[in-house]
Design an enzyme around this catalytic site. Structure first.
Site, PDB file in Angstrom:
ATOM      1  N   GLU A  48       0.739  -1.174   0.138  1.00 16.36           N
ATOM      2  CA  GLU A  48       0.036  -0.006   0.087  1.00 16.36           C
ATOM      3  C   GLU A  48       0.825   1.251   0.197  1.00 16.36           C
ATOM      4  O   GLU A  48       1.977   1.256   0.591  1.00 16.36           O
ATOM      5  CB  GLU A  48      -0.808  -0.077   1.184  1.00 16.36           C
ATOM      6  CG  GLU A  48      -1.665   1.288   1.294  1.00 16.36           C
ATOM      7  CD  GLU A  48      -2.654   1.451   2.435  1.00 16.36           C
ATOM      8  OE1 GLU A  48      -2.348   0.720   3.602  1.00 16.36           O
ATOM      9  OE2 GLU A  48      -3.782   2.051   2.517  1.00 16.36           O
ATOM     10  N   CYS A 253      -6.458   1.552   3.091  1.00 18.91           N
ATOM     11  CA  CYS A 253      -7.216   3.037   3.106  1.00 18.91           C
ATOM     12  C   CYS A 253      -7.371   3.621   1.624  1.00 18.91           C
ATOM     13  O   CYS A 253      -8.109   4.448   1.306  1.00 18.91           O
ATOM     14  CB  CYS A 253      -7.144   3.692   4.241  1.00 18.91           C
ATOM     15  SG  CYS A 253      -7.213   2.929   5.966  1.00 18.91           S
ATOM     16  N   ASN A 377     -12.310  -2.662   1.859  1.00 23.84           N
ATOM     17  CA  ASN A 377     -11.079  -2.732   2.537  1.00 23.84           C
ATOM     18  C   ASN A 377     -11.195  -2.986   4.068  1.00 23.84           C
ATOM     19  O   ASN A 377     -11.360  -4.320   4.505  1.00 23.84           O
ATOM     20  CB  ASN A 377     -10.021  -1.630   2.413  1.00 23.84           C
ATOM     21  CG  ASN A 377      -9.067  -1.631   3.441  1.00 23.84           C
ATOM     22  OD1 ASN A 377      -8.208  -2.686   3.418  1.00 23.84           O
ATOM     23  ND2 ASN A 377      -8.800  -0.523   4.181  1.00 23.84           N
ATOM     24  N   GLU A 378     -11.756  -2.046   4.669  1.00 22.25           N
ATOM     25  CA  GLU A 378     -12.129  -2.463   5.982  1.00 22.25           C
ATOM     26  C   GLU A 378     -13.423  -1.766   6.121  1.00 22.25           C
ATOM     27  O   GLU A 378     -13.745  -0.597   6.335  1.00 22.25           O
ATOM     28  CB  GLU A 378     -11.206  -1.480   6.903  1.00 22.25           C
ATOM     29  CG  GLU A 378      -9.923  -2.455   7.309  1.00 22.25           C
ATOM     30  CD  GLU A 378      -8.792  -1.699   8.128  1.00 22.25           C
ATOM     31  OE1 GLU A 378      -9.131  -0.531   8.576  1.00 22.25           O
ATOM     32  OE2 GLU A 378      -7.885  -2.188   8.660  1.00 22.25           O
TER      33      GLU A 378
HETATM   34  O1  AHR Z   1      -2.079  -1.081   7.140  1.00 22.00           O
HETATM   35  C1  AHR Z   1      -2.254   0.554   7.415  1.00 22.00           C
HETATM   36  C2  AHR Z   1      -3.813   0.885   7.435  1.00 22.00           C
HETATM   37  O2  AHR Z   1      -4.392   0.027   8.343  1.00 22.00           O
HETATM   38  C3  AHR Z   1      -4.410   0.221   6.048  1.00 22.00           C
HETATM   39  O3  AHR Z   1      -4.492   1.244   5.269  1.00 22.00           O
HETATM   40  C4  AHR Z   1      -5.919   0.106   6.513  1.00 22.00           C
HETATM   41  O4  AHR Z   1      -6.382  -0.863   5.888  1.00 22.00           O
HETATM   42  C5  AHR Z   1      -5.840  -0.184   8.110  1.00 22.00           C
HETATM   43  O5  AHR Z   1      -6.310   0.391   8.798  1.00 22.00           O
END
Ligand code: AHR
Length: 647
Positions: A48, A253, A377-378
């Site tokens: 990421e 994110c 994602n979350e």
């Molecule tokens: O890994 C860092 C962050 O942690 C990621 O962007 C997110 O998915 C999680 O909250």
């Protein structure tokens, strides 16, 4: 059985922690007693663009804000279109212009008007701050330079040169004569000296010349033929040495976008010619150039020998942040499903399809081996699951062999994941379930049995996790203790390798001086790569990955025993302050040498740029005779051993 073993281990270790003394341990197993197969993709990685992991990191581009598109998407901080550029107008003037776009997706350029003299714009790269100063050149190294110029009515030339921060040359110069249309020019510069540099672009003459998409990359890189230009070799090698089974990308994110939809990730903005890619504000700050876009991502996965695992948003902005725009309506979600189908077509479609055709045009006519798509994602709650339903049904209707990955939310425990799992079991039991949790190190030791209790019906992807130590200074340290707690937990993942299909640590990469989040697996600066104890844990589990779980018992140690057709693997974690004498009784294993690696040290030990090898695996070996061997597991250690089962 599985639960009983874990409880015994946990109790024995808890006792030794209390008494401060670890007792001797006996590990018994029979190489022929296979319990079940373990997922071949259990250990992968997650890339990421956080901590400048991609732009300013893995991406080989050395210039920051190369297209003058840098802008304040996030609350107005650290941003303007001149970011990383220094302007010396000389006799003339320099300004940003938006009336002559290189491409509609790339609207801003820099206009140099030398006015009979010269005007210079120089880029300081990602190290361009008081801390380090400039782009770190390697003496004798060759750098590929390219830039777009457009100078209707301009008489004169544009030169490009590497100089030190004071303007003294560090390389020869390239000269170009711009024409009336946007044209790409390129060449190579050789660094005559090491040092902090800028790339200086000087227009000399009369009239005006527009400059855009200026690029500087070391010639020695991986993927130089990819349209985006490729990735940094040393970081690539560090990733390859993990032998990851899969590569999750691009977030995290960054996929969802924060606050406003404008910075949700749109894969279509990241493919095609570089000049046509739309830069995007990054949830973590800065801009994403899209230079490691979806084509380069698939190529990178292939080059690493990893399967791609793309993540797309589910029509909701990051639920963990303040949301200023509502989710896509269900009608909009149904329309957005086409973007996901197009992504799959881009990866797998025939060259006679629109998106498969673009893939071929970009250089990869063969399909990529895409098996999964994570949608969200979350995310959690009814708004998510209704959108997930629309999107995953659309995928399944066209690509029934693609497995959709559903989010169980951002936490390990409590009502949120419970409710998510209930919704998933009810309506999405054919999905793979993505769990994320960042917990105290101690939690990982106490929960190595987490998956022992899960019904075996719906498989799990542990998509983000890391053991968090207490903050020291402004950071959570990547110390050996955290790494060993992760190792202990990973023995639990292996023991549940029938259920847990995939797992990956997060975050993967962090640039010194640009840290958004700690801990991270790999740190780097312009010239060095720093591997953490957690990196070595991931690496050892990956390299010594078996494909079947072997029944084993061992009181007082976190352990797992696995096998492949021709070898047996043991992983032994001693997270206590005392050495543990270990006796091995291995049935159906021929005499031979158990060899592998041992990671040990002080619990609080970390690696640093000054002492990068303080915690590093060292080779270890023990002789096995008639199934028996003895060894000492040092205090605070992970030992990984393998022995051949066939002559
Ligand atoms: O890994 C860092 C962050 O942690 C990621 O962007 C997110 O998915 C999680 O909250």
């Amino acid at each position: 059985m599985r639960r009983l073993i874990t409880l015994t281990v946990a109790l024995a270790i808890a006792l030794s922690l209390l008494t401060g003394a670890a007792s001797a341990a006996d590990l018994v197993c029979d190489a022929e007693r296979v319990l079940y197969p373990i997922s071949p993709e259990l250990f992968g990685i997650f890339l990421e663009d956080i901590n400048c992991a991609v732009d300013g990191g893995l991406y080989a581009e050395l210039l920051k804000n190369r297209s003058f598109e840098w802008e304040a998407i996030l609350n107005g901080q650290r941003a303007d279109h001149y970011t990383a550029w220094r302007l010396q107008s000389g006799e003339g003037s320099i300004e940003l212009a938006q009336d002559n776009p290189l491409h509609p997706n790339n609207p801003t350029c820099l206009r140099l008007r030398p006015n009979g003299g010269s005007a210079t714009a120089s880029n300081q790269g990602f190290g361009g701050n008081a801390l380090r100063g400039g782009i770190a050149l390697t003496e004798g190294a060759v750098y590929d330079v390219s830039l777009w110029l457009c100078g209707p009515g301009f008489t004169g030339e544009v030169t490009v040169q590497l100089t030190d921060m004071g303007g003294r040359p560090l390389s020869g110069a390239l000269s170009f004569t711009p024409g009336a249309q946007w044209t790409r020019f390129q060449g190579q510069l050789t660094a005559e000296k090491a040092g902090g540099a800028v790339l200086a672009v000087t227009a000399s003459g009369t009239g005006q010349v527009d400059l855009d998409l200026v690029s500087l990359m070391p010639r020695d890189r991986v993927g130089a033929s990819w349209p985006g230009g490729g990735v940094r070799r040393d970081l690539f090698e560090a990733l390859r040495a993990l032998e990851p089974a899969f590569l999750r990308f691009p977030g995290g994110c960054v996929v969802e976008g924060s606050y406003v939809r404008a910075n949700a990730y749109n894969w279509k903005d990241t493919v095609g010619p570089l000049e046509a890619r739309r830069e995007r504000g990054n949830t973590w700050g800065g801009m994403q150039t899209g230079g490691v876009g979806f084509y380069e991502y698939f190529c990178l996965a292939e080059e690493l020998g990893a399967l791609p695992l793309p993540v797309v948003h589910a029509g909701l902005l990051c639920q963990a942040r303040e949301v200023r725009e509502s989710p896509l309506t269900l009608e909009e979600t149904a329309a957005y499903a086409q973007d996901i189908l197009d992504l799959i077509e881009f990866a797998r479609g025939g060259t006679d399809t629109v998106w498969g055709g673009l893939r071929a045009e970009m250089g990869h006519p063969e399909p990529f081996d895409l098996r999964w798509v994570a949608i969200g994602n979350e995310n959690w709650g009814a708004a998510y699951f209704s959108r997930y339903h629309v999107l995953s049904e659309a995928v399944k209707a066209v690509w029934p062999d693609i497995t959709c990955i559903v989010s169980a939310g951002p936490v390990a425990e409590g009502a949120l994941p419970r409710d998510s799992w209930a919704a998933i079991r009810r309506s999405h039991a054919d999905s793979l379930v993505d769990e994320h949790y960042y917990m105290d190190s101690g939690w990982f030791l106490e929960h190595t049995d987490r998956y022992d209790r899960y019904p075996r019906t719906v498989p799990v992807f542990l998509g983000e996790y890391a053991a968090h130590e207490p903050v020291a200074g402004s950071r959570r340290p990547n110390n050996l203790r955290a790494a060993l707690c992760e190792a202990a937990y990973m023995t639990g993942l292996e023991r549940n390798g029938d259920l847990v299909q995939l797992s990956c640590y997060a975050p993967l990469l962090a640039r010194e001086g640009e840290i958004d989040w700690t801990p991270d697996l790999i740190f780097f600066n312009d010239t060095s790569v720093l591997l953490t104890p957690s990196y070595y844990v991931q690496q050892l589990f990956s390299l010594y990955h078996g494909d079947q779980l072997i029944e084993s018992s061992c009181e007082g140690l976190y352990h797992s025993v696995t096998r492949t057709a021709d070898s047996l693997q043991l992983k032994l974690v001693n997270p206590t302050e005392e050495a543990v004498p270990l006796s091995l009784s291995l049935l159906n294993v021929p005499d031979g040498s158990l060899s592998g690696w041992q990671l040990s040290g002080g619990m609080k030990d970390t690696n640093s740029f000054a002492a990068p090898d303080k915690v590093k695996p060292l080779p270890v070996e023990a002789a096995l005779r008639e199934g028996a061997a003895k060894l000492i597991l040092p205090a605070a250690s992970l030992t990984v051993l393998a022995i051949r089962l066939t002559p």
